[in-house]
Scaffold this active site. Structure first.
Site: not given
Ligand SMILES: O=C(O)COP(=O)(O)O
Ligand SMILES: [Mg+2]
Length: 222
Positions: A7, A9, A171, A148, A175
């Site tokens: 992932d 962020d 995180d 995902k 996910d």
């Molecule tokens: O776009 C978001 O809200 C979070 O992005 P991520 O899935 O990379 O953690």
């Molecule tokens: Mg994330």
């Protein structure tokens, strides 16, 4: 494990969305040993593709929480944005919701800023055909036909791999399906409790340091 999927962020980046140098190093080490890295994010494809090029990942990309896939140099839109737009139209009549920056580039889902609590949004959208994810960075309204997890399976297939041979690291609540689809499920130390519950391993270190920890522990073995 034949590949690693991460992932973006809150996993390879910190709360300010800055890339962790230790995660970058570990990812580059995997790639130099012929182990491809897949990126899976709620963000838009052009953001994820730029991250992939700059980081140096060679695996496919899952964007918009599985609504968009990039594999074999081809873009596939799999999520139906109309479901999210219908839900957003309803929400707007109830709350002062706002879309995140660059929302006009989204093609399969709607992402909102986090001013209205997730619980209120979930309650308001009970009768709508959308999944609501709070990633800690945005609230996403996603077509439940994709995730995902479904994205990881498609990207893995395009790479000639089975998702059971992939370690996934995340995180947040977007996910959960991602980890469930993978053979080895890792949550970073800062992960949501719901994600830790599905993980085989929770790292001692948070964010990208946790990613580097898992890559060394399970793949590079040292
Ligand atoms: O776009 C978001 O809200 C979070 O992005 P991520 O899935 O990379 O953690
Ligand atoms: Mg994330």
């Amino acid at each position: 494990m034949k590949a690693v999927a991460v992932d973006i962020d809150g996993t390879i980046t910190d709360t300010a969305r800055k890339l962790c140098p230790e995660a970058l190093k570990a990812i580059r080490m995997l790639e130099s040993r012929g182990i491809p890295v897949i990126l899976a994010t709620g963000n838009i494809l052009c953001y994820a593709r730029a991250a992939s090029v700059l980081i140096g990942t060679s695996g496919g990309i899952v964007a918009e929480n599985g609504g968009v896939i990039y594999a074999d140099e081809e873009v596939r839109v799999l999520g139906n944005i109309q479901k999210a737009l219908d839900a957003y139209g309803h929400l707007r009549r109830l709350y002062p919701v706002r879309k995140v920056q660059f929302s006009e580039l989204r093609v399969s889902e709607v992402a909102l800023t986090r001013e209205v609590p997730e619980e209120a949004i979930k309650e308001a959208l009970r009768d709508f055909d959308v999944e609501v994810y709070d990633t800690g960075f945005a609230i996403h309204l996603t077509d439940p036909a994709v995730s995902k997890g479904s994205g990881l399976e498609m990207v893995a297939a395009s790479m000639g791999l089975d998702a059971s041979r992939i370690m996934a690291i995340g995180d947040s609540e977007n996910d959960i399906e991602f980890l469930e689809a993978a053979g080895l499920k890792v949550a970073v130390a800062n992960a949501d409790p719901e994600l830790r519950e599905v993980a085989d391993y929770v790292t001692a270190a948070p964010y990208g340091d946790g990613v580097a920890e898992a890559i060394h522990k399970f793949i590079l073995k040292g």
